[in-house]
Design an enzyme around this catalytic site. Structure first.
Site, PDB file in Angstrom:
ATOM      1  N   GLU A  59       0.804  -1.228   0.000  1.00  0.00           N
ATOM      2  CA  GLU A  59       0.000   0.000   0.000  1.00  0.00           C
ATOM      3  C   GLU A  59       0.833   1.271   0.000  1.00  0.00           C
ATOM      4  O   GLU A  59       0.498   2.247  -0.679  1.00  0.00           O
ATOM      5  CB  GLU A  59      -0.983   0.005   1.173  1.00  0.00           C
ATOM      6  CG  GLU A  59      -2.189  -0.907   0.972  1.00  0.00           C
ATOM      7  CD  GLU A  59      -1.903  -2.360   1.318  1.00  0.00           C
ATOM      8  OE1 GLU A  59      -0.798  -2.645   1.825  1.00  0.00           O
ATOM      9  OE2 GLU A  59      -2.789  -3.208   1.084  1.00  0.00           O
ATOM     10  N   HIS A 128     -11.622  -5.339   7.087  1.00  0.00           N
ATOM     11  CA  HIS A 128     -12.476  -5.410   5.903  1.00  0.00           C
ATOM     12  C   HIS A 128     -13.787  -4.655   6.089  1.00  0.00           C
ATOM     13  O   HIS A 128     -14.599  -4.613   5.182  1.00  0.00           O
ATOM     14  CB  HIS A 128     -12.819  -6.868   5.580  1.00  0.00           C
ATOM     15  CG  HIS A 128     -11.643  -7.696   5.196  1.00  0.00           C
ATOM     16  ND1 HIS A 128     -10.744  -8.176   6.109  1.00  0.00           N
ATOM     17  CD2 HIS A 128     -11.204  -8.128   3.992  1.00  0.00           C
ATOM     18  CE1 HIS A 128      -9.809  -8.874   5.494  1.00  0.00           C
ATOM     19  NE2 HIS A 128     -10.064  -8.861   4.198  1.00  0.00           N
TER      20      HIS A 128
END
Lengths: 324, 357
Positions: A59, A128
């Site tokens: 990321e 999530h």
């Protein structure tokens, strides 16, 4: 007009954005697979691997590269696979992306969009499923946008790509497929920084955004059966926050219920309530209510319904402010 | 290593063996580098040295605001790379970035004024020593969070690749950077996409106050990691501008021709401490002296004389640079601090800091 769900509307917006050759998409699994939510389905085939880039799980590398592209003339759109996955890129986003304009005395801009699926909905807990928009809203220099309809998703995403400032673009996971609506064929933008009165009302203003608009809408419908005429306000842009529209509404109705999925403490609802108290205190007929997620960790699917604010909680909060 | 750690004790890095420089490799004299390029690198090293010395003096007079990290002793790296790239290439530096900024041709006056936090500074006195940035000079920023800019340099290089230019991006970083995740993420990206980017590790042996070999798994923090990414291990004498230039030239050629990234580890030494608060007492006896003996500038001076440059020409360069440093100092001192209103500017594209557009 075509009826699309939100994922399809976002896909159409990305496709349209790619007509500008400066636009590049990058993220984990976004090309071949079309993204874990299939938002970028088919774009690799149409625009090629130089424009739609399957990256490693990396990321900081993704956002760093997108930011470097942005200061060197491109208009990248990076995808973080889930909100919890954006934290490894925090340094890039907070320390650099948000500050380069200020740091360079306005000579550099970082016109990039970071798309972030957020909120509960797939039952996978924690990373999530979380809704940590307040972390980004806290950082000067970042715009934070969150649509709740396919129409706004399309228009706000194209506006974000055009925007000269970096935009954190939140996509409510629960609405990707459940939100359906008409989307015009011709390209359009929805201005960033404008809230929308989705349903006018006179008794109370329900202020929500993103995924919680679904519960807010259902609550307004239910309240109508009790003769409570709720005004429904979709924030759409968290930063810059459309204080004017919110104050205009609350000044008129005298009551406000703020709804978000994020934990309560220091959530963006606290800022909304503070704005109302600071600027519309004397119009209030009741204290502002907040209906939020709990100050805990988003759980697995079985307990998700206890975490995410329900229609019933919104309705109950409205009844409380109406009784005052 | 474990014995070494036990013997070193908690704060006795100064008791560890000294790490002296390698001897000068006089064969570098025979590298096919045009004399005018060499003279240019000499001038650059003089600029960086004299500027940093003045910055140090201004510190001691309490005129430099915030903190500051000097490149005294490391000039050959900045000069060697700068001489090998084009004006339209990109440079990314760390908080130790005065040298890399000046080496791109940014004026000494604006840089000095920025160190002093004045309104005529490069960034209007808002950024200071650690954030020097100049779009016009391809100086894409000094990044004070270790490692971040390696990922960002990838993006600039990627942009060049996508736009079909043959620009390259250079990211300078220290030995300490090699232990942070961003270093590894950046190398992986750069190799996979064959990005025109050159990673230059300035190995000055110390990661802030800690000897980097005390906390690093391999002796050469960058070069030893290069093969893990399919890159050649390039280790050069960072106190020899010719050696740096030659390595940079090859890397630039590779990058421009589509051959992808390079990782260069340049061995060097900072003459002073990490920052202004640091006297550098963690360094073993004799180590600083040994490296001062290998100061890149007197060595290069002698080399140029051997190559036929007149002493008078070098003296002239020194004097001309000294004059410019004086001028820059006067320029900086004469500039006012920025007004309070500057605080509220340049957060958003509209130039302000308000929420609403």
């Amino acid at each position: 007009m075509t009826e699309l769900n939100m994922a399809q509307a976002l896909n159409a917006a990305l496709d349209r954005a790619l007509a500008d050759e400066r636009v590049v998409l990058l993220g984990e699994d976004i090309g071949q697979t079309g993204g874990v939510f299939r938002v970028s389905d088919g774009l690799l085939e149409k625009h090629g691997p130089d424009r739609v880039i399957d990256t490693p799980v990396s990321e900081a590398g993704i956002v760093g590269a997108a930011y470097g592209m942005a200061v060197a003339g491109l208009r990248p759109i990076a995808e973080m696979q889930f909100m919890g996955f954006s934290y490894p890129a925090f340094d890039q986003i907070i320390s650099h992306v948000s500050r380069i304009r200020n740091r360079s005395r306005h000579r550099f801009t970082a016109p990039l969009v970071i798309r972030v699926p957020y909120g509960a909905g797939i039952g996978a807990a924690e990373h999530h499923s979380e809704s940590t928009e307040a972390l980004y809203a806290h950082i000067p220099g970042l715009k934070v946008v969150v649509p709740s309809t396919p129409h706004d998703a399309y228009g706000l995403l194209l506006a974000a790509v055009d925007d000269p400032d970096p935009v954190i673009f939140l996509e409510p996971i629960r609405l990707y497929r459940s939100a359906r609506g008409e989307v015009p064929e011709e390209p359009y933008t929805v201005p960033i920084g404008t809230a929308k009165v989705e349903k006018p009302g006179s008794d109370v203003t329900i202020i929500a955004y993103g995924s919680m608009m679904r519960e807010a809408r259902a609550a307004a419908t239910e309240l109508a059966q009790s003769d409570i005429d709720a005004e429904l306000l979709d924030v759409r842009t968290i930063i810059p926050f459309d204080t004017e529209t919110v104050l205009e509404s609350v000044t008129r109705t005298g009551r406000a219920v703020v709804v978000h999925e994020a934990p309560r403490t220091a959530g963006f609802g606290a800022e909304i309530a503070a704005q109302i108290y600071e600027h519309a205190f004397y119009s209030l007929l009741a204290p502002v209510e907040r209906v939020t997620g709990w100050d805990t960790v988003v759980p697995l699917r079985r307990a998700e319904q206890h975490y995410v604010p329900s229609v019933g909680r919104v309705v109950a909060a409205v009844h409380r402010v109406m009784e005052t | 290593m474990s014995t070494d750690r036990a013997e070193a004790g908690r704060h006795d890095f100064a008791l560890r063996p000294s790490r002296p420089p390698a001897p000068v490799d006089h064969a570098n004299e025979d590298l096919p580098i045009p004399l005018e390029t060499r003279v240019e690198m000499y001038r650059l090293q003089q600029e960086l040295r004299q500027f940093e010395k003045r910055a140090y003096d201004l510190f001691m007079q309490n005129l430099v605001k915030g903190t500051s990290h000097l490149s005294l002793g490391q000039e050959a790296v900045a000069a060697g790379v700068a001489a090998a790239i084009r004006p339209d290439d990109y440079t990314f530096a760390t908080y130790r970035g005065h040298a890399h900024t000046l080496a791109r041709g940014v004026g000494m006056g604006p840089v000095m004024a920025e160190l002093l936090g004045r309104e005529d500074g490069l960034l209007g006195g808002k950024g200071g020593s650690m954030h020097l940035t100049s779009v016009e000079h391809g100086m894409m920023g000094s990044y004070a969070i270790v490692g971040a800019h390696l990922c960002i340099a990838n993006g600039a290089a990627w942009s060049a690749q996508i736009r079909g230019t043959d620009q390259v991006a250079v990211a300078f970083f220290g030995d300490g950077t090699t232990n942070i995740g961003a270093f590894h993420e950046a190398l992986n990206f750069a190799v996979v996409w064959k990005l025109p980017v050159i990673f230059v590790c300035e190995n000055n042996l110390y990661m802030e106050y800690t000897p980097s070999d005390f906390v690093t798994a391999v002796p050469h923090p960058a070069a030893d990691r290069a093969p893990a990414y399919g890159l050649e291990a390039v280790l050069v004498d960072g106190n020899d501008a010719d050696a740096v230039y030659e390595a940079a030239r090859k890397a630039v050629e590779l990058a421009r021709s589509g051959g992808g990234p390079s990782l260069i580890e340049a061995m060097t030494y900072r003459h002073g401490g990490h920052s202004r608060a640091d006297p550098g007492k963690y360094r073993p006896d004799g180590e600083v002296d040994a490296w001062l003996e290998r100061d890149p500038i007197p060595m290069y001076h002698q080399r140029l004389l051997r190559l036929g440059v007149a002493e008078g020409q070098l003296t002239e360069i020194q004097q001309e640079v000294a004059q410019r440093v004086d001028d820059a100092t006067e320029y900086a001192k004469a500039s006012a601090p920025p007004g309070d209103a500057a605080l509220m500017t340049d957060v958003w594209a509209d130039g302000g800091s308000a929420w609403r557009n």
